[in-house]
Structures are given as C-alpha cells and as structure tokens.
Write a protein that holds these residues in place. Structure first.
Motif, mmCIF file in Angstrom:
data_model
loop_
_atom_site.group_PDB
_atom_site.id
_atom_site.type_symbol
_atom_site.label_atom_id
_atom_site.label_comp_id
_atom_site.label_asym_id
_atom_site.label_seq_id
_atom_site.Cartn_x
_atom_site.Cartn_y
_atom_site.Cartn_z
ATOM 1 N N LYS A 67 0.835 -1.208 0.000
ATOM 2 C CA LYS A 67 0.000 0.000 0.000
ATOM 3 C C LYS A 67 0.864 1.249 0.000
ATOM 4 O O LYS A 67 1.833 1.352 0.749
ATOM 5 C CB LYS A 67 -0.922 -0.004 1.216
ATOM 6 C CG LYS A 67 -2.135 -0.887 1.075
ATOM 7 C CD LYS A 67 -3.023 -0.816 2.317
ATOM 8 C CE LYS A 67 -4.224 -1.720 2.174
ATOM 9 N NZ LYS A 67 -5.059 -1.727 3.397
ATOM 10 N N GLY A 68 0.490 2.194 -0.850
ATOM 11 C CA GLY A 68 1.237 3.435 -0.944
ATOM 12 C C GLY A 68 2.425 3.367 -1.882
ATOM 13 O O GLY A 68 3.026 4.400 -2.203
ATOM 14 N N ARG A 69 2.790 2.165 -2.319
ATOM 15 C CA ARG A 69 3.932 2.008 -3.226
ATOM 16 C C ARG A 69 3.523 1.447 -4.586
ATOM 17 O O ARG A 69 4.123 1.800 -5.604
ATOM 18 C CB ARG A 69 4.978 1.081 -2.599
ATOM 19 C CG ARG A 69 5.534 1.552 -1.284
ATOM 20 C CD ARG A 69 6.702 0.694 -0.813
ATOM 21 N NE ARG A 69 6.313 -0.701 -0.574
ATOM 22 C CZ ARG A 69 6.868 -1.738 -1.195
ATOM 23 N NH1 ARG A 69 7.828 -1.552 -2.095
ATOM 24 N NH2 ARG A 69 6.474 -2.976 -0.913
ATOM 25 N N PHE A 70 2.535 0.570 -4.604
ATOM 26 C CA PHE A 70 2.098 -0.069 -5.843
ATOM 27 C C PHE A 70 0.734 0.483 -6.252
ATOM 28 O O PHE A 70 -0.100 0.808 -5.395
ATOM 29 C CB PHE A 70 1.971 -1.578 -5.664
ATOM 30 C CG PHE A 70 3.273 -2.314 -5.493
ATOM 31 C CD1 PHE A 70 4.473 -1.649 -5.273
ATOM 32 C CD2 PHE A 70 3.301 -3.705 -5.546
ATOM 33 C CE1 PHE A 70 5.664 -2.342 -5.113
ATOM 34 C CE2 PHE A 70 4.476 -4.408 -5.393
ATOM 35 C CZ PHE A 70 5.655 -3.728 -5.172
ATOM 36 N N THR A 71 0.500 0.530 -7.564
ATOM 37 C CA THR A 71 -0.781 0.960 -8.093
ATOM 38 C C THR A 71 -1.210 0.029 -9.206
ATOM 39 O O THR A 71 -0.457 -0.165 -10.169
ATOM 40 C CB THR A 71 -0.707 2.400 -8.634
ATOM 41 O OG1 THR A 71 -0.262 3.285 -7.593
ATOM 42 C CG2 THR A 71 -2.075 2.850 -9.119
ATOM 43 N N ILE A 72 -2.420 -0.527 -9.089
ATOM 44 C CA ILE A 72 -2.975 -1.361 -10.146
ATOM 45 C C ILE A 72 -3.944 -0.505 -10.950
ATOM 46 O O ILE A 72 -4.700 0.299 -10.395
ATOM 47 C CB ILE A 72 -3.667 -2.613 -9.554
ATOM 48 C CG1 ILE A 72 -4.079 -3.576 -10.663
ATOM 49 C CG2 ILE A 72 -4.847 -2.236 -8.673
ATOM 50 C CD1 ILE A 72 -4.555 -4.938 -10.147
ATOM 51 N N SER A 73 -3.928 -0.681 -12.266
ATOM 52 C CA SER A 73 -4.799 0.134 -13.107
ATOM 53 C C SER A 73 -5.097 -0.600 -14.399
ATOM 54 O O SER A 73 -4.408 -1.566 -14.764
ATOM 55 C CB SER A 73 -4.152 1.486 -13.409
ATOM 56 O OG SER A 73 -2.949 1.313 -14.152
ATOM 57 N N ARG A 74 -6.112 -0.102 -15.111
ATOM 58 C CA ARG A 74 -6.467 -0.662 -16.413
ATOM 59 C C ARG A 74 -5.939 0.247 -17.515
ATOM 60 O O ARG A 74 -5.951 1.472 -17.380
ATOM 61 C CB ARG A 74 -7.983 -0.791 -16.544
ATOM 62 C CG ARG A 74 -8.609 -1.707 -15.530
ATOM 63 C CD ARG A 74 -10.096 -1.849 -15.823
ATOM 64 N NE ARG A 74 -10.786 -2.572 -14.777
ATOM 65 C CZ ARG A 74 -10.851 -3.887 -14.686
ATOM 66 N NH1 ARG A 74 -10.265 -4.636 -15.606
ATOM 67 N NH2 ARG A 74 -11.498 -4.478 -13.695
ATOM 68 N N GLY A 75 -5.556 -0.367 -18.621
ATOM 69 C CA GLY A 75 -5.139 0.408 -19.760
ATOM 70 C C GLY A 75 -6.329 0.904 -20.555
ATOM 71 O O GLY A 75 -7.431 0.367 -20.464
ATOM 72 N N ASN A 76 -6.123 1.921 -21.343
ATOM 73 C CA ASN A 76 -7.199 2.475 -22.159
ATOM 74 C C ASN A 76 -7.698 1.487 -23.206
ATOM 75 O O ASN A 76 -8.840 1.571 -23.650
ATOM 76 C CB ASN A 76 -6.723 3.757 -22.841
ATOM 77 C CG ASN A 76 -6.508 4.875 -21.854
ATOM 78 O OD1 ASN A 76 -7.162 4.945 -20.820
ATOM 79 N ND2 ASN A 76 -5.568 5.751 -22.166
ATOM 80 N N ALA A 77 -6.855 0.570 -23.578
ATOM 81 C CA ALA A 77 -7.236 -0.405 -24.599
ATOM 82 C C ALA A 77 -8.125 -1.505 -24.049
ATOM 83 O O ALA A 77 -8.601 -2.347 -24.809
ATOM 84 C CB ALA A 77 -5.984 -1.020 -25.223
ATOM 85 N N LYS A 78 -8.349 -1.532 -22.746
ATOM 86 C CA LYS A 78 -9.254 -2.472 -22.063
ATOM 87 C C LYS A 78 -8.773 -3.917 -22.079
ATOM 88 O O LYS A 78 -9.439 -4.781 -21.525
ATOM 89 C CB LYS A 78 -10.665 -2.406 -22.662
ATOM 90 C CG LYS A 78 -11.325 -1.049 -22.521
ATOM 91 C CD LYS A 78 -12.750 -1.072 -23.032
ATOM 92 C CE LYS A 78 -13.393 0.287 -22.879
ATOM 93 N NZ LYS A 78 -14.797 0.288 -23.368
ATOM 94 N N ASN A 79 -7.666 -4.197 -22.735
ATOM 95 C CA ASN A 79 -7.174 -5.567 -22.707
ATOM 96 C C ASN A 79 -5.870 -5.676 -21.940
ATOM 97 O O ASN A 79 -5.143 -6.658 -22.074
ATOM 98 C CB ASN A 79 -6.989 -6.107 -24.124
ATOM 99 C CG ASN A 79 -5.925 -5.336 -24.893
ATOM 100 O OD1 ASN A 79 -5.573 -4.224 -24.530
ATOM 101 N ND2 ASN A 79 -5.418 -5.937 -25.942
ATOM 102 N N THR A 80 -5.548 -4.662 -21.147
ATOM 103 C CA THR A 80 -4.306 -4.639 -20.387
ATOM 104 C C THR A 80 -4.567 -4.130 -18.973
ATOM 105 O O THR A 80 -5.345 -3.196 -18.782
ATOM 106 C CB THR A 80 -3.264 -3.727 -21.062
ATOM 107 O OG1 THR A 80 -3.097 -4.137 -22.421
ATOM 108 C CG2 THR A 80 -1.915 -3.841 -20.352
ATOM 109 N N VAL A 81 -3.896 -4.761 -18.022
ATOM 110 C CA VAL A 81 -3.894 -4.289 -16.639
ATOM 111 C C VAL A 81 -2.447 -4.089 -16.231
ATOM 112 O O VAL A 81 -1.593 -4.929 -16.535
ATOM 113 C CB VAL A 81 -4.589 -5.290 -15.699
ATOM 114 C CG1 VAL A 81 -4.382 -4.901 -14.234
ATOM 115 C CG2 VAL A 81 -6.082 -5.343 -15.999
#
Length: 118
Positions: A67-81
């Motif tokens: 927590k506070g160091r890592f960030t999970i997110s989705r790509g704009n292309a919707k096929n990548t995390v």
C-alpha cells in the motif's frame, strides 16, 4: 482459451520502479476481477493487488505490504492491466503473476521475474 501474458519484470535497485503489464485478447480484463500475485522462493503465492469494475467505478485492493507504493490500473485499450511498482524493496523480489477470475474459473499467466537488489 484465455491466455494472459505478463511483461515488464527485471532487475532494479532498491528504491527504483517497474511497471508490469498483463495483456490478453479481447476485453475480458475490463469485465472481470484481475489480480496480481507474487511468489518468492520458498514462500507461498500471495495476493498483491486486485481490480474490479462496477459500472464506471474501478475498485482496487492492496496487500498491506505494498500500500502506498504499488498501483494497479487498467489500460485504455481495455485488454491490459498494469501494476506500477515504486519504492521497491529487496523483499519485493518474486515472480509476479497475473490472475483473471472469470465465470468461476481462475486463469494465470506464466509470470515475470522481479528482482530488487543493489
């Protein structure tokens, strides 16, 4: 058949950053729960972070150790995390795996090695 492909691992010094990617075909990553897990030598695989979509909102969850160091997110292309990892520590060294939970089944990528060492 679902195939997840991770990339972005490597060797980095303590305090450095890496961004991992998990990709697949189609838009299944955007409609299901996606997680990053890791497994260090001699240890059990552990959850690092998850992301799930509910309408227009992405809900994320992190292990206390990142927590506070890592960030999970989705790509704009919707096929990548992505998993953005900052302020890396030697104890973050592990093989990192992407996981997709879909229709009662779990799918795993082949893993990507992250080594944090000076």
């Amino acid at each position: 058949q679902v195939q997840l492909v991770e990339s972005g691992g490597g060797l980095v010094q303590p305090g450095g950053s890496l961004r991992l990617s998990c990709a697949t075909s189609g838009s299944i990553l955007s409609n299901n729960v996606v997680g990053w897990y890791r497994q260090a030598p001699g240890k059990q695989r552990e959850l690092v972070a998850t992301i799930r979509r509910d309408g227009m909102i992405n809900y994320v969850n992190y292990a206390d150790s990142v927590k506070g160091r890592f960030t999970i997110s989705r790509g704009n292309a919707k096929n990548t995390v992505y998993l953005q990892m900052n302020s890396l520590k030697p104890e973050d060294t592990a093989i990192y795996y992407c996981n997709l939970a879909m229709a009662g089944s779990n799918y795993w990528g082949q893993g990507t090695q992250v080594t944090v060492s000076s």
